[in-house]
Design an enzyme around this catalytic site. Structure first.
Site, PDB file in Angstrom:
ATOM      1  N   ASP A  13       5.136  -8.189  -3.089  1.00 28.93           N
ATOM      2  CA  ASP A  13       5.907  -7.612  -2.000  1.00 28.93           C
ATOM      3  C   ASP A  13       6.679  -6.417  -2.550  1.00 28.93           C
ATOM      4  OD1 ASP A  13       6.965  -7.531   0.646  1.00 28.93           O
ATOM      5  OD2 ASP A  13       8.802  -8.463  -0.081  1.00 28.93           O
ATOM      6  N   ASP A  15       9.895  -4.676  -0.777  1.00 28.34           N
ATOM      7  CA  ASP A  15      11.344  -4.797  -0.599  1.00 28.34           C
ATOM      8  C   ASP A  15      11.828  -6.152  -1.081  1.00 28.34           C
ATOM      9  OD1 ASP A  15      12.072  -2.264   0.717  1.00 28.34           O
ATOM     10  OD2 ASP A  15      10.717  -2.959   2.281  1.00 28.34           O
TER      11      ASP A  15
END
Length: 259
Positions: A13, A15
Site C-alpha cells: 500500500d 498511504d
C-alpha cells in the site's frame, strides 16, 4: 503455522506504509531502492482513483521515492482491467478524475451519458449533484453500477472527506442497486496486480497499514501479509478482527532486509 514459499514479489500500500501525511515514512526509500537493486517484481497499490500512475510517480519522486510508472497499481487501473475482461469495448458514464477516465480510455472504453453499459463511480474532490442525479437515472434505466473502491472517507488537512463508498451509498439508497466494488478489500485488485507482475500468490507478500482493506485483501488473495504500524491500524486494534496478519512490524524499515 503453514510453511510458505520464499517471497519473490511484493505488493505494498502507499498511504500509511510508504508515505504518511505527505511525508515519506523512514525506511521507505531504502525499501524501494532494495527492490529495484534486486530486481524483485513489485507494485505500489492505492485505492485512490484520482491520479494516473504518471501523476503518482511524479508525486513520489518529489518525496525521494523512485517508483517506476509501471510499478503503480490503482483501483482505477484495476477497474479498467476488470471491465476490459468482462465487457471489452463497452461504454460508461464515469464520475471521477483523470486517473479513472484515462484508465478507461486506455482500455478502449467510450465515455458517454447516453445509454451507457456501466455507471462507474470513482474518487473526486468535486462530486456534483448534477452528475450524481445523472448516475442515478442511468442506473434506474439499466446501466450496471461499478465503484472503484469502498473507502467511506479520505484524508485532507482539514479532516475527513466523503469518499467513493459514502457517495456509492447515496446512489444505492436512491436506486436500490448495490455497486460492485473493485478496490481493496476485494482480492480481485490483488489478483489482477499479481497477474500484471506474472507473480503467484504463494510467493508474494502484501504490506499494508489497514486490517480491513490491505490485510484482508492480501489474506483473501492467498498472500503472506505484513501489517505496519505507521498508518491507520495500531497494535490494540488487531484483536478486534476475526483474522490476523501473518506478521506485524513497526514500519517498512523492518522489511528492507527481507527483500
Amino acid at each position: 503455522m503453514i510453511d510458505r514459499k520464499p517471497i519473490e514479489s511484493w505488493l505494498t500500500d502507499m498511504d500509511g506504509v510508504l508515505i504518511h501525511e505527505g511525508v515519506p515514512v523512514p525506511g521507505a526509500d531504502a525499501f524501494i531502492k532494495r527492490l529495484r537493486e534486486t530486481g524483485r517484481p513489485f507494485l505500489v497499490l492505492t485505492n485512490n482513483s484520482i491520479y494516473t500512475p504518471r501523476d503518482l510517480h511524479a508525486r513520489l519522486s518529489r518525496m525521494g521515492l523512485d517508483v517506476p510508472v509501471e510499478s503503480i497499481w490503482t483501483s482505477a487501473l484495476a477497474t479498467a482491467k476488470f471491465l476490459d475482461n468482462q465487457h471489452p469495448g463497452g461504454t460508461a458514464y464515469a464520475i471521477g478524475e483523470a486517473g479513472l477516465t484515462t484508465a478507461l480510455h486506455d482500455a478502449g472504453y467510450v465515455l458517454t451519458d447516453t445509454d451507457p453499459d456501466f455507471v462507474i463511480l470513482g474518487e473526486t474532490r468535486t462530486y456534483s449533484f448534477e452528475a450524481l442525479t445523472k448516475a442515478i437515472r442511468l442506473i434506474n434505466d439499466g446501466a450496471r453500477f461499478i465503484a472503484t473502491n469502498p473507502d467511506n472517507t479520505g484524508p485532507s488537512p482539514e479532516g475527513a472527506l466523503p469518499a467513493t463508498g459514502s457517495v456509492a451509498a447515496l446512489i444505492t439508497k436512491a436506486t436500490g442497486k448495490d455497486p460492485y466494488f473493485i478496490g481493496k478489500p476485494n482480492p480481485l485488485m490483488m489478483r489482477t496486480g499479481l497477474n500484471a507482475l506474472g507473480a503467484h500468490s504463494e510467493s508474494s507478500a502484501m504490506i499494508g497499514d489497514r486490517m480491513d482493506t490491505d490485510i484482508l485483501a492480501g489474506l483473501e488473495a492467498g498472500m503472506e501479509t505484513f501489517l505496519v504500524l505507521t498508518g491507520v491500524t495500531g497494535t490494540a486494534d488487531i484483536d478486534q478482527y476475526p483474522f490476523r496478519p501473518t506478521n506485524v512490524v513497526d514500519s517498512i524499515a523492518d522489511l528492507v532486509d527481507l527483500v
